[in-house]
Write a protein that holds these residues in place. Structure first.
Motif, PDB file in Angstrom:
ATOM      1  N   LEU A   6     -32.419  -3.044 -37.600  1.00  0.00           N
ATOM      2  CA  LEU A   6     -31.045  -3.237 -37.844  1.00  0.00           C
ATOM      3  C   LEU A   6     -30.199  -4.016 -37.122  1.00  0.00           C
ATOM      4  O   LEU A   6     -29.272  -4.777 -37.493  1.00  0.00           O
ATOM      5  CB  LEU A   6     -30.121  -1.614 -37.820  1.00  0.00           C
ATOM      6  CG  LEU A   6     -28.902  -1.589 -38.489  1.00  0.00           C
ATOM      7  CD1 LEU A   6     -28.856  -1.776 -39.818  1.00  0.00           C
ATOM      8  CD2 LEU A   6     -28.206  -0.205 -37.957  1.00  0.00           C
ATOM      9  N   PHE A   7     -30.819  -4.291 -35.820  1.00  0.00           N
ATOM     10  CA  PHE A   7     -30.092  -5.101 -34.912  1.00  0.00           C
ATOM     11  C   PHE A   7     -31.058  -6.191 -34.417  1.00  0.00           C
ATOM     12  O   PHE A   7     -31.977  -6.160 -34.327  1.00  0.00           O
ATOM     13  CB  PHE A   7     -29.245  -4.492 -33.733  1.00  0.00           C
ATOM     14  CG  PHE A   7     -28.416  -3.159 -34.193  1.00  0.00           C
ATOM     15  CD1 PHE A   7     -27.373  -3.725 -34.992  1.00  0.00           C
ATOM     16  CD2 PHE A   7     -28.848  -1.932 -33.918  1.00  0.00           C
ATOM     17  CE1 PHE A   7     -26.787  -2.483 -35.373  1.00  0.00           C
ATOM     18  CE2 PHE A   7     -28.283  -1.173 -34.272  1.00  0.00           C
ATOM     19  CZ  PHE A   7     -26.868  -1.076 -35.103  1.00  0.00           C
ATOM     20  N   ASN A   8     -30.418  -7.254 -34.016  1.00  0.00           N
ATOM     21  CA  ASN A   8     -31.033  -8.277 -33.160  1.00  0.00           C
ATOM     22  C   ASN A   8     -30.540  -8.244 -31.707  1.00  0.00           C
ATOM     23  O   ASN A   8     -29.659  -7.124 -31.277  1.00  0.00           O
ATOM     24  CB  ASN A   8     -31.157  -9.778 -33.341  1.00  0.00           C
ATOM     25  CG  ASN A   8     -29.671 -10.197 -33.571  1.00  0.00           C
ATOM     26  OD1 ASN A   8     -28.742  -9.904 -32.952  1.00  0.00           O
ATOM     27  ND2 ASN A   8     -29.392 -11.079 -34.691  1.00  0.00           N
ATOM     28  N   TYR A   9     -30.678  -9.081 -30.739  1.00  0.00           N
ATOM     29  CA  TYR A   9     -30.307  -8.860 -29.305  1.00  0.00           C
ATOM     30  C   TYR A   9     -29.311  -9.663 -28.857  1.00  0.00           C
ATOM     31  O   TYR A   9     -29.073 -10.091 -27.732  1.00  0.00           O
ATOM     32  CB  TYR A   9     -31.323  -9.138 -28.279  1.00  0.00           C
ATOM     33  CG  TYR A   9     -32.689  -8.403 -28.455  1.00  0.00           C
ATOM     34  CD1 TYR A   9     -32.550  -6.985 -27.854  1.00  0.00           C
ATOM     35  CD2 TYR A   9     -33.749  -8.343 -29.432  1.00  0.00           C
ATOM     36  CE1 TYR A   9     -33.463  -6.109 -27.940  1.00  0.00           C
ATOM     37  CE2 TYR A   9     -34.710  -7.467 -29.622  1.00  0.00           C
ATOM     38  CZ  TYR A   9     -34.736  -6.507 -28.972  1.00  0.00           C
ATOM     39  OH  TYR A   9     -35.740  -5.542 -28.963  1.00  0.00           O
ATOM     40  N   SER A  10     -28.191  -9.990 -29.807  1.00  0.00           N
ATOM     41  CA  SER A  10     -26.949 -10.576 -29.416  1.00  0.00           C
ATOM     42  C   SER A  10     -26.099  -9.437 -29.039  1.00  0.00           C
ATOM     43  O   SER A  10     -26.168  -8.351 -28.958  1.00  0.00           O
ATOM     44  CB  SER A  10     -26.357 -10.968 -30.642  1.00  0.00           C
ATOM     45  OG  SER A  10     -25.873 -10.184 -31.521  1.00  0.00           O
ATOM     46  N   LEU A  12     -23.000  -8.847 -29.786  1.00  0.00           N
ATOM     47  CA  LEU A  12     -22.300  -7.929 -30.835  1.00  0.00           C
ATOM     48  C   LEU A  12     -23.423  -6.942 -31.208  1.00  0.00           C
ATOM     49  O   LEU A  12     -22.880  -5.645 -31.562  1.00  0.00           O
ATOM     50  CB  LEU A  12     -22.063  -8.823 -31.904  1.00  0.00           C
ATOM     51  CG  LEU A  12     -21.280  -8.127 -33.173  1.00  0.00           C
ATOM     52  CD1 LEU A  12     -19.912  -7.415 -33.028  1.00  0.00           C
ATOM     53  CD2 LEU A  12     -21.201  -8.927 -34.414  1.00  0.00           C
ATOM     54  N   HIS A  13     -24.431  -7.217 -31.510  1.00  0.00           N
ATOM     55  CA  HIS A  13     -25.316  -6.056 -31.757  1.00  0.00           C
ATOM     56  C   HIS A  13     -25.840  -5.078 -30.855  1.00  0.00           C
ATOM     57  O   HIS A  13     -26.197  -3.868 -31.177  1.00  0.00           O
ATOM     58  CB  HIS A  13     -26.661  -6.807 -32.465  1.00  0.00           C
ATOM     59  CG  HIS A  13     -26.593  -7.392 -33.875  1.00  0.00           C
ATOM     60  ND1 HIS A  13     -27.668  -7.357 -34.581  1.00  0.00           N
ATOM     61  CD2 HIS A  13     -25.443  -7.670 -34.249  1.00  0.00           C
ATOM     62  CE1 HIS A  13     -27.001  -8.059 -35.805  1.00  0.00           C
ATOM     63  NE2 HIS A  13     -25.829  -8.253 -35.764  1.00  0.00           N
ATOM     64  N   LEU A  16     -23.002  -2.596 -31.113  1.00  0.00           N
ATOM     65  CA  LEU A  16     -23.118  -2.075 -32.243  1.00  0.00           C
ATOM     66  C   LEU A  16     -24.059  -0.896 -32.164  1.00  0.00           C
ATOM     67  O   LEU A  16     -24.085   0.400 -32.533  1.00  0.00           O
ATOM     68  CB  LEU A  16     -23.414  -2.893 -33.482  1.00  0.00           C
ATOM     69  CG  LEU A  16     -22.381  -3.740 -34.127  1.00  0.00           C
ATOM     70  CD1 LEU A  16     -23.135  -4.453 -35.126  1.00  0.00           C
ATOM     71  CD2 LEU A  16     -21.257  -2.853 -34.457  1.00  0.00           C
ATOM     72  N   PHE A  17     -25.448  -1.407 -31.454  1.00  0.00           N
ATOM     73  CA  PHE A  17     -26.451  -0.189 -31.068  1.00  0.00           C
ATOM     74  C   PHE A  17     -25.610   0.709 -30.401  1.00  0.00           C
ATOM     75  O   PHE A  17     -26.091   2.101 -30.505  1.00  0.00           O
ATOM     76  CB  PHE A  17     -27.432  -1.071 -30.519  1.00  0.00           C
ATOM     77  CG  PHE A  17     -28.431   0.021 -30.021  1.00  0.00           C
ATOM     78  CD1 PHE A  17     -29.630   0.556 -30.782  1.00  0.00           C
ATOM     79  CD2 PHE A  17     -28.686   0.388 -28.350  1.00  0.00           C
ATOM     80  CE1 PHE A  17     -30.586   1.492 -30.383  1.00  0.00           C
ATOM     81  CE2 PHE A  17     -29.790   1.278 -28.129  1.00  0.00           C
ATOM     82  CZ  PHE A  17     -30.540   1.906 -28.892  1.00  0.00           C
ATOM     83  N   PHE A  74     -35.984  -0.939 -30.964  1.00  0.00           N
ATOM     84  CA  PHE A  74     -35.112  -1.605 -30.652  1.00  0.00           C
ATOM     85  C   PHE A  74     -35.217  -2.040 -29.233  1.00  0.00           C
ATOM     86  O   PHE A  74     -35.160  -3.115 -28.436  1.00  0.00           O
ATOM     87  CB  PHE A  74     -33.599  -1.251 -31.079  1.00  0.00           C
ATOM     88  CG  PHE A  74     -32.646  -2.285 -30.402  1.00  0.00           C
ATOM     89  CD1 PHE A  74     -32.259  -3.392 -31.041  1.00  0.00           C
ATOM     90  CD2 PHE A  74     -31.812  -1.847 -29.137  1.00  0.00           C
ATOM     91  CE1 PHE A  74     -31.228  -4.180 -30.493  1.00  0.00           C
ATOM     92  CE2 PHE A  74     -30.835  -2.848 -28.883  1.00  0.00           C
ATOM     93  CZ  PHE A  74     -30.513  -3.919 -29.493  1.00  0.00           C
ATOM     94  N   LYS A 258     -29.490  -6.870 -46.252  1.00  0.00           N
ATOM     95  CA  LYS A 258     -28.275  -6.562 -45.404  1.00  0.00           C
ATOM     96  C   LYS A 258     -27.369  -5.406 -45.895  1.00  0.00           C
ATOM     97  O   LYS A 258     -27.130  -4.714 -45.243  1.00  0.00           O
ATOM     98  CB  LYS A 258     -27.483  -7.955 -45.210  1.00  0.00           C
ATOM     99  CG  LYS A 258     -28.103  -9.022 -44.343  1.00  0.00           C
ATOM    100  CD  LYS A 258     -27.204 -10.064 -44.001  1.00  0.00           C
ATOM    101  CE  LYS A 258     -27.817 -10.970 -43.081  1.00  0.00           C
ATOM    102  NZ  LYS A 258     -26.946 -12.242 -42.943  1.00  0.00           N
ATOM    103  N   LYS A 261     -29.296  -2.023 -45.749  1.00  0.00           N
ATOM    104  CA  LYS A 261     -29.085  -1.602 -44.415  1.00  0.00           C
ATOM    105  C   LYS A 261     -27.940  -0.916 -44.115  1.00  0.00           C
ATOM    106  O   LYS A 261     -27.535   0.495 -43.431  1.00  0.00           O
ATOM    107  CB  LYS A 261     -29.324  -2.680 -43.110  1.00  0.00           C
ATOM    108  CG  LYS A 261     -30.875  -3.234 -43.042  1.00  0.00           C
ATOM    109  CD  LYS A 261     -30.698  -4.145 -42.084  1.00  0.00           C
ATOM    110  CE  LYS A 261     -32.250  -4.820 -42.336  1.00  0.00           C
ATOM    111  NZ  LYS A 261     -32.520  -5.812 -41.118  1.00  0.00           N
TER     112      LYS A 261
END
Length: 291
Positions: A6-10, A12-13, A16-17, A74, A258, A261
């Motif tokens: 659901l997320f990358n490692y930015s 913001l994400h 959100l995680f 993740f 997107k 998800k």
């Protein structure tokens, strides 16, 4: 398969995680607390709370099927899931989804009997009837889960093994099939009409009858209590059925990764978290049991 998540490692994400994990903990503690209160407080030993305890159990199992796996992927990276593991995730997820569909319909019927025919309520909604309704919910959910899991995994998957999702959901997995899936998509659509629209029709009919009965009430207090109880149920139903219909009743061509998800997050994480909050915050009996 490889779940892309659901997320990358930015930054913001990562934020959100963190929110998702808080929601997960709230869902676990909220549903666990509801089950505990309903079992230990004799004032809550009624059909409505009997169904609510099963709804809490289903929500607890649903978030446990999806979120820990997503969080591990993740944090540890990889996202690898075996063919069998993917099939089991589809089976558990769809079984629980189907269970909730029918249980919410039975809960609506329970409220209809309680408000429209209170003198016969204890006879109509006997302990045996309640257990049969719960058993029926599990049976219909299990049959739906088995059918979809078995047929989904019968397709050949010979190209990319990357599932652009955070768990093995049927529409996302089917995108990787190197075969014509149009007939199976039609079968899924028929299954979803039965599993979503039939219970939704029961809920709609029950609440129309409830609304008519409430409007005939002379007691302002009784009318207010009925509206409070039923509005809680309708909030849950709207969130759950709305998200499920968007995912499973659209043709495959209209699915975007997107969007899927985000919609899936509603009925796998947000609804299980909100259910105990909605029922407890808007219910004096639950609040009294908690105190």
């Amino acid at each position: 398969f490889i779940l892309l998540g659901l997320f990358n490692y930015s930054p913001l994400h990562l934020f959100l995680f963190s929110i998702i994990m808080v929601m997960f903990l709230v869902a676990l503690s909220g549903n666990g607390l509801m089950m505990f209160l309903i079992n230990v407080d004799s004032r809550l030993h009624s059909p409505m709370y009997f169904f609510l305890s099963w709804l809490s159990l289903m929500d607890l199992m649903l978030v446990s099927t999806i979120v820990p796996r997503m969080a591990a992927d993740f944090l540890l990276g990889g996202g690898l899931i075996s063919f069998t593991g993917c099939g089991l995730q589809i089976l558990f997820f769809l079984t629980l989804l189907g269970d909730e569909c029918f249980l919410l319909a039975f809960m609506a019927y329970d409220r209809y009997v309680a408000i429209s025919n209170p003198l016969r309520y204890s006879v109509v909604m006997s302990q045996r009837t309640c257990w049969l309704m719960v058993a029926g919910s599990w049976l219909f959910g299990l049959v739906d889960g088995l059918i979809q899991a078995i047929f989904t995994l019968r397709f050949p998957y010979c190209s990319s093994q990357e599932i652009d999702h955070f768990f093995c959901e049927v529409p996302a997995v089917l995108k990787l099939a190197c075969a014509d899936t149009s007939l199976y998509e039609t079968m899924i659509y028929v299954c979803c009409v039965l599993m979503l629209l039939l219970p939704f029709a029961v809920i709609s009919a029950s609440y129309l009858r409830i609304l008519a009965a409430v409007l005939r009430m002379h007691s302002t207090e009784g009318r207010k209590k009925a509206f409070t109880t039923c509005s809680s149920h309708m909030i849950v139903v709207s969130l759950f059925y709305g998200a499920a219909m968007i995912t499973y009743m659209r043709p495959q061509a209209y699915h975007s990764s997107k969007q899927d998800k985000v919609v899936s997050a509603f009925y796998t994480m947000i609804t299980p978290m909100l259910n105990p909050l909605i029922y407890s915050l808007r219910n004096k009996e639950v609040a009294g049991a908690l105190r």
